[in-house]
Structure formats: C-alpha cells, structure tokens
Design a protein around this motif. Sequence first.
Motif, PDB file in Angstrom:
ATOM      1  N   GLU A   9      -7.829  12.279   4.456  1.00  0.00           N
ATOM      2  CA  GLU A   9      -7.876  10.824   4.352  1.00  0.00           C
ATOM      3  C   GLU A   9      -6.942  10.120   5.341  1.00  0.00           C
ATOM      4  OE1 GLU A   9      -6.833   9.494   0.407  1.00  0.00           O
ATOM      5  OE2 GLU A   9      -4.699   9.816   0.751  1.00  0.00           O
ATOM      6  N   TYR A  51     -10.090   4.827   3.088  1.00  0.00           N
ATOM      7  CA  TYR A  51      -9.477   3.509   2.997  1.00  0.00           C
ATOM      8  C   TYR A  51      -9.815   2.610   4.169  1.00  0.00           C
ATOM      9  CZ  TYR A  51      -7.193   5.423  -1.021  1.00  0.00           C
ATOM     10  OH  TYR A  51      -6.972   5.987  -2.260  1.00  0.00           O
ATOM     11  N   TRP A 103       1.536  11.758  -0.289  1.00  0.00           N
ATOM     12  CA  TRP A 103       0.814  12.805   0.420  1.00  0.00           C
ATOM     13  C   TRP A 103       1.766  13.942   0.781  1.00  0.00           C
ATOM     14  CZ3 TRP A 103       1.087  14.201   5.815  1.00  0.00           C
ATOM     15  CH2 TRP A 103       2.172  13.617   6.483  1.00  0.00           C
ATOM     16  N   ILE A 149       4.092   5.243   3.328  1.00  0.00           N
ATOM     17  CA  ILE A 149       3.418   6.543   3.351  1.00  0.00           C
ATOM     18  C   ILE A 149       4.472   7.551   2.909  1.00  0.00           C
ATOM     19  CG2 ILE A 149       2.059   8.146   4.736  1.00  0.00           C
ATOM     20  CD1 ILE A 149       0.885   5.232   4.391  1.00  0.00           C
ATOM     21  N   PRO A 194      -3.688  13.629  -2.891  1.00  0.00           N
ATOM     22  CA  PRO A 194      -3.023  12.362  -2.611  1.00  0.00           C
ATOM     23  C   PRO A 194      -3.214  11.369  -3.753  1.00  0.00           C
ATOM     24  CG  PRO A 194      -5.116  12.438  -1.449  1.00  0.00           C
ATOM     25  CD  PRO A 194      -4.950  13.768  -2.123  1.00  0.00           C
ATOM     26  N   THR A 195      -2.277  10.463  -3.869  1.00  0.00           N
ATOM     27  CA  THR A 195      -2.378   9.327  -4.787  1.00  0.00           C
ATOM     28  C   THR A 195      -2.079   8.076  -3.992  1.00  0.00           C
ATOM     29  OG1 THR A 195      -1.728  10.565  -6.776  1.00  0.00           O
ATOM     30  CG2 THR A 195      -1.365   8.189  -6.810  1.00  0.00           C
ATOM     31  N   THR A 196      -2.913   7.065  -4.165  1.00  0.00           N
ATOM     32  CA  THR A 196      -2.717   5.791  -3.477  1.00  0.00           C
ATOM     33  C   THR A 196      -2.657   4.678  -4.502  1.00  0.00           C
ATOM     34  OG1 THR A 196      -3.862   6.602  -1.515  1.00  0.00           O
ATOM     35  CG2 THR A 196      -3.652   4.216  -1.738  1.00  0.00           C
ATOM     36  N   ASN A 225       1.018   5.379  -0.371  1.00  0.00           N
ATOM     37  CA  ASN A 225       0.215   6.601  -0.346  1.00  0.00           C
ATOM     38  C   ASN A 225       1.146   7.802  -0.463  1.00  0.00           C
ATOM     39  OD1 ASN A 225      -0.974   8.930   1.602  1.00  0.00           O
ATOM     40  ND2 ASN A 225      -2.624   7.882   0.532  1.00  0.00           N
ATOM     41  N   PHE A 251       0.869  -1.172   0.000  1.00  0.00           N
ATOM     42  CA  PHE A 251       0.000   0.000   0.000  1.00  0.00           C
ATOM     43  C   PHE A 251       0.909   1.225   0.000  1.00  0.00           C
ATOM     44  CE2 PHE A 251      -2.325   3.405   2.056  1.00  0.00           C
ATOM     45  CZ  PHE A 251      -3.644   3.253   1.639  1.00  0.00           C
ATOM     46  N   CYS A 306      -5.150  15.213   1.574  1.00  0.00           N
ATOM     47  CA  CYS A 306      -4.236  14.241   2.186  1.00  0.00           C
ATOM     48  C   CYS A 306      -4.499  14.147   3.683  1.00  0.00           C
ATOM     49  CB  CYS A 306      -2.781  14.651   1.966  1.00  0.00           C
ATOM     50  SG  CYS A 306      -2.280  14.811   0.249  1.00  0.00           S
ATOM     51  N   VAL A 336      -6.470   6.119   6.463  1.00  0.00           N
ATOM     52  CA  VAL A 336      -5.232   5.397   6.138  1.00  0.00           C
ATOM     53  C   VAL A 336      -4.652   4.813   7.423  1.00  0.00           C
ATOM     54  CG1 VAL A 336      -2.852   5.643   5.289  1.00  0.00           C
ATOM     55  CG2 VAL A 336      -4.731   6.768   4.066  1.00  0.00           C
TER      56      VAL A 336
END
Length: 193
Positions: free
Chosen positions: A96, A178, A86, A117, A157-159, A84, A82, A93, A100
């Motif tokens: 969320e 999430y 941010w 992260i 953010p991009t996950t 993320n 995972f 960011c 997270v």
Amino acid sequence: MNKKIFSKKGIGNIIFISVILVLLFVPSAKALLLQGLMKAGLFKPDTSLPTTNNTADLSGISFKDSKGNVVDLGNLKGKVVFVNFWATWCPPCIAEMPAVNKLYELYKDHKDVVFLIVDADGAFEKSQKFMDKKSYKLPIYAVASAIPESIFKGSLPTTVVFDKMGRMSYHGEGAANYADQKFVAFMEKLIKM
C-alpha cells in the motif's frame, strides 16, 4: 518414470508449486501481487463505515521522528491527521505504500493536513533506507507513548484518519489503495469541514 515427472502436467505442477512458495516466502513478491490487485480495483478503503462522533481527547498520544522531535495528537486539532502504522517486513504495508505516497504528494504542502507514517518497529534507519530506495518522501515516526486499542490493536498495516475536531473519521486494518478517488474525495470533505 522420468517421463511422467517431465510431462506437461508435471512441469505445470512444479511451476504452480514454485509460484506458491515464492508468494509465501518472499515478502516483496507478495507485496507486488497485492499492488497489482490494488491497481485492478480491489482493496479500496471503505469510508462509509460509521465512526465515533465524539470529540476524543488525543492529548498524550505521541510520536517521535528520527531527530527526536515529538508530535502530540492533541496538539493537531484543527488539522486532518492521516496516521499509518506499518513495518518494512510487512508485505501488505509495502504493497500500500505507493498509494500512501501518492496521497501524501497530493497534500504534503496543505496547511490543514498532517501525515504520520509510524514504523511499528521504530527502526528509523531501516525505514529510511526503504523510503530512499523507493524515492518516497513520507515523514517517518515511531510510537512515543501508549496507543489506545481503539486506534491501534497491533495489526499491520493500520490506517487512521482524524478530522479537524479530533474525531476518528476512518479506521482501516489491512492494505488499501489510499490514492483511490473516493478516498481523495473523503479527505477533501474532511478538509472543508
């Protein structure tokens, strides 16, 4: 003329404009609004989107922690990863991050799950202060190599979630919850593969 300014309608307009200005210029206020919308059921991550079925070579895509330890995605095959991206200045960011953190708390001791992260600014001290203030134990990393645009285009953010074979199984831009049960079920499915 003063009576018109301080009428109920005038006061209502002043309050409305003040709220809009606070949301525009105070990142924590915007983050709080987004968190409320997440709790109301909006911003659920869509895990039904098709992703690439090809096993990607993730070797050379690396991240480093505050102690200088480097993690190469290519070395994480066999694990669900995972990632993320941010930043502390990014309201979505921040919004969320509680979700997270909840997801991380579910899987932090799972031998087949890794969380990265990634502070897009690489500001470890600022990131750690944020995490400490919120009592999050999320592992913070910085980018330590070139990142392909298929993984991160710069939007925060991009996950991204990779399955055990290194395939991108989820890619989401923008804030999402999430900790949502459907996303947890998605993670469980990847773990069992």
